[in-house]
Motif scaffolding. Structure first.
Motif, PDB file in Angstrom:
ATOM      1  N   ALA A  78       0.832  -1.204   0.000  1.00 56.32           N
ATOM      2  CA  ALA A  78       0.000   0.000   0.000  1.00 56.32           C
ATOM      3  C   ALA A  78       0.867   1.255   0.000  1.00 56.32           C
ATOM      4  O   ALA A  78       0.532   2.244  -0.646  1.00 56.32           O
ATOM      5  CB  ALA A  78      -0.931  -0.001   1.210  1.00 56.32           C
ATOM      6  N   SER A  82       0.460   3.915  -2.942  1.00 56.17           N
ATOM      7  CA  SER A  82      -0.040   5.273  -2.700  1.00 56.17           C
ATOM      8  C   SER A  82       0.994   6.298  -3.153  1.00 56.17           C
ATOM      9  O   SER A  82       0.702   7.473  -3.253  1.00 56.17           O
ATOM     10  CB  SER A  82      -0.377   5.453  -1.217  1.00 56.17           C
ATOM     11  OG  SER A  82       0.781   5.272  -0.442  1.00 56.17           O
ATOM     12  N   ALA A 105     -11.014  10.646  -1.191  1.00 53.43           N
ATOM     13  CA  ALA A 105     -11.035   9.293  -0.611  1.00 53.43           C
ATOM     14  C   ALA A 105      -9.642   8.774  -0.286  1.00 53.43           C
ATOM     15  O   ALA A 105      -9.386   8.340   0.835  1.00 53.43           O
ATOM     16  CB  ALA A 105     -11.745   8.341  -1.568  1.00 53.43           C
ATOM     17  N   GLY A 106      -8.733   8.829  -1.265  1.00 49.79           N
ATOM     18  CA  GLY A 106      -7.403   8.263  -1.060  1.00 49.79           C
ATOM     19  C   GLY A 106      -6.669   8.882   0.121  1.00 49.79           C
ATOM     20  O   GLY A 106      -6.282   8.177   1.058  1.00 49.79           O
ATOM     21  N   TRP A 109      -8.555   7.925   3.490  1.00 48.57           N
ATOM     22  CA  TRP A 109      -8.648   6.535   3.924  1.00 48.57           C
ATOM     23  C   TRP A 109      -7.289   5.847   3.988  1.00 48.57           C
ATOM     24  O   TRP A 109      -7.103   4.912   4.748  1.00 48.57           O
ATOM     25  CB  TRP A 109      -9.580   5.745   2.997  1.00 48.57           C
ATOM     26  CG  TRP A 109     -10.981   6.267   3.001  1.00 48.57           C
ATOM     27  CD1 TRP A 109     -11.544   7.077   3.954  1.00 48.57           C
ATOM     28  CD2 TRP A 109     -11.985   6.058   2.018  1.00 48.57           C
ATOM     29  NE1 TRP A 109     -12.846   7.360   3.619  1.00 48.57           N
ATOM     30  CE2 TRP A 109     -13.139   6.754   2.438  1.00 48.57           C
ATOM     31  CE3 TRP A 109     -12.033   5.344   0.813  1.00 48.57           C
ATOM     32  CZ2 TRP A 109     -14.321   6.750   1.705  1.00 48.57           C
ATOM     33  CZ3 TRP A 109     -13.206   5.337   0.090  1.00 48.57           C
ATOM     34  CH2 TRP A 109     -14.340   6.048   0.528  1.00 48.57           C
ATOM     35  N   VAL A 110      -6.356   6.275   3.152  1.00 46.48           N
ATOM     36  CA  VAL A 110      -5.066   5.593   3.144  1.00 46.48           C
ATOM     37  C   VAL A 110      -4.042   6.352   3.984  1.00 46.48           C
ATOM     38  O   VAL A 110      -3.292   5.772   4.744  1.00 46.48           O
ATOM     39  CB  VAL A 110      -4.548   5.433   1.696  1.00 46.48           C
ATOM     40  CG1 VAL A 110      -3.176   4.783   1.696  1.00 46.48           C
ATOM     41  CG2 VAL A 110      -5.529   4.594   0.886  1.00 46.48           C
TER      42      VAL A 110
END
Lengths: 247, 324
Positions: A78, A82, A105-106, A109-110
């Motif tokens: 991840a 990312s 979102a990215g 959430w990440v």
């Protein structure tokens, strides 16, 4: 070497069953470099860049992204993903979210960024791709060119070190190609490291530091745009160029 | 509604051949039955004289009158705008049903007396048994669908065995197996939990398949985009895939909910005091079976209509991101 290497592929091979899709690929992408990969369909260009964020697995050789080696048992995939933005041929926006939410979102959430912060970044990049006024629409309400620009903004919101483009203009109406290419050119001008699979030779000529030609899973030829277009060395390259530049 | 053509054809119920055929069929059908003893025949007395002795002429006259009324009704409805048409047809069918129930000569005071208990005990039990089962079944379905799509052999084997077993056995049998079988293993289980368990397991199996196909209907590009941004499996499933799968999942799931509501009547066999159980037992003492059965039927229908309305609301909600 003075400039940091972001992508290093060494002797990479990949098979789909019996089919040898990538054969002994060696490629280094340095920070700030713009690479265009072209070649006939089925030559392995998309497969190669999809290996760079491990959407596809390679079986032999090494791929190192920013110092982290990609392999099947890694537990920090991840973190790599990312850090590597990807823009797809068919945009792949999330249709159930607004444009703004697609971009927020990215980071939220990440990366655990706060909503307010993510919103600020998202609006900033939507401004950058020149569609801030569409922020609260859903993707289906946008034209293809606008959707692709949102997809670019979505990737940029993750603040990646390198952007991969997988035929970003192939699914667009002809008159929408230029708005996407202009966005990409703007990115290049700002120093973003980019690897683009594309058939837009005008873009390659104007923006690329290096053009790579692939055929049958191999890198056949690579060089600066000037060399590549003016003096292609291999017969296969000459044939390809004559085919696509004919019109 | 289907995608309508821009060329308007003449309304079917106004085509001469259709009207004539309809008239003929209705005439023949009502001539085939001897209606001379009915109230309608009494109304026709001025035309046909004494109904019981009117013979073939009487039968023809009655059939003819009914056919005229029927055909005129249909042709006139054909002129109304769509919404009104639907309303009128619903109303007429409803009236026919009420007329059908009238023939049982139901005792309304008896219904009025028992209805409060039927609702406070029966409907409440039916509703909470179904509601709990629906929730558990949905949870089972998500887990089952993920397991059936996983590359883990154990997960796949357990999930496919489960769906195969519980879809393959009659629900009634499952209710008995759980209520009578579990005590053999030392778990003495009450009727209500046994019923809920049976319903959840059975519907969970059906809904597993619905959820699986819903998840599979989502484009691979959504997984790729999610992965390329660093989303993990659970995050992708929860925030990207399931929300998009829901519009695909909801219509068949709504079906399941409605049929679960009615299948909850099967737990009456193990003595749960839900709607069906009470409907059968309340009327037994005085042999007023039809009163209670018809009341319960109407209650089931009303509950189903409520579920249908909820379903269409949710469907509209999820259609939002698809409108241009």
């Amino acid at each position: 070497m003075s400039v940091q290497a972001i992508i290093e592929a060494k002797a990479v091979s990949k098979w789909y069953g019996q089919f040898h899709a990538l054969k002994d690929i060696n490629l280094t992408v340095h920070k700030g470099e713009r690479i265009v990969i072209c070649g006939p369909s089925g030559s392995g260009k998309s497969t190669l860049i999809r290996c760079f964020n491990r959407l596809e697995a390679h079986q032999e050789g090494d791929i190192v992204i920013n110092g982290i080696a990609l392999h099947g048992k890694m537990n920090n995939v991840a973190a790599v993903r990312s850090n590597v933005g990807m823009v797809f041929q068919h945009f792949n926006l999330f249709p159930h979210m607004t444009v703004l939410m697609n971009c927020m979102a990215g980071p939220m959430w990440v990366k655990g960024v706060s909503a307010a912060e993510a919103r600020k970044t998202a609006l900033q990049f939507l401004e950058r791709v020149r569609i801030p006024e569409q922020a609260n629409k859903f993707p289906v309400q946008l034209s293809g060119g606008q959707q692709q620009r949102v997809a670019i903004a979505r990737s940029l919101c993750m603040k990646p070190d390198v952007m991969l483009f997988d035929e970003p203009t192939s699914a667009l109406d002809p008159e929408m190609v230029s708005e996407v290419l202009e966005t990409m050119t703007g990115l290049a001008r700002d120093g973003m490291t980019m690897v683009c699979v594309t058939h837009e030779m005008g873009f390659a000529r104007a923006v690329a530091d290096r053009v790579i030609f692939m055929d049958a899973g191999q890198i056949v030829e690579e060089g600066t745009p000037d060399e590549f277009f003016a003096r292609p060395r291999h017969a296969r390259t000459k044939l390809f160029l004559s085919q696509i530049l004919k019109h | 509604m289907l995608y309508p053509d821009t060329v308007e054809a003449e309304v079917l119920v106004h085509k001469p051949w259709f009207v004539a055929t309809m008239f003929g069929v209705v005439l023949l059908v009502f001539m085939a039955f001897n209606l001379s003893g009915t109230g309608f025949a009494e109304l026709m007395r001025p035309v046909i004289g004494e109904p019981s002795t009117s013979g073939l002429y009487g039968r023809f006259a009655i059939g003819f009158a009914i056919a005229v009324i029927f055909t005129l009704n249909v042709v006139l409805i054909g002129f109304a705008p769509l919404k009104l048409q639907i309303g009128i047809v619903w109303l007429e069918l409803l009236l026919l049903f009420i007329a059908f129930f009238e023939t049982f000569h139901l005792s309304l005071p008896f219904i009025r007396e028992k209805l409060p208990f039927l609702i406070s005990q029966g409907v409440v039990t039916t509703l909470y048994v179904s509601a709990i089962s629906i929730v558990i079944a949905s949870v089972i379905a998500v887990a089952g669908a993920v397991a059936k799509l996983s590359s883990n052999g154990f997960a796949y084997a357990i999930a496919s065995f489960y769906t195969s077993f519980f879809r393959g056995l009659p629900l009634l049998m499952q209710v008995y197996l759980i209520y009578l079988g579990l005590p053999q293993l030392g778990f003495v289980i009450n009727a209500v939990p046994a019923g809920i368990l049976a319903l959840s397991l059975c519907y969970g199996a059906y809904m597993t398949e619905i959820f699986r196909s819903g998840i599979q209907s989502i484009d691979r590009g959504q997984w790729e985009a999610s992965r390329s941004m660093g989303f993990g499996f659970a995050l992708t499933m929860r925030r990207i895939i399931l929300p998009q799968a829901l519009p695909v999942i909801i219509p068949p799931t709504g079906n399941q909910f409605i049929s679960m509501l009615k299948d909850s009547s099967l737990v009456s066999v193990i003595g749960v005091w839900e709607l069906m159980f009470l409907a059968r037992t309340l009327g037994q003492k005085t042999f007023q079976h039809m009163e209670m059965l018809i009341s319960a039927a109407m209650i089931y229908w009303v509950l189903s209509i409520c579920l249908e309305l909820i379903q269409s609301r949710i469907e509209r909600h999820y259609a939002r991101s698809k409108v241009r």
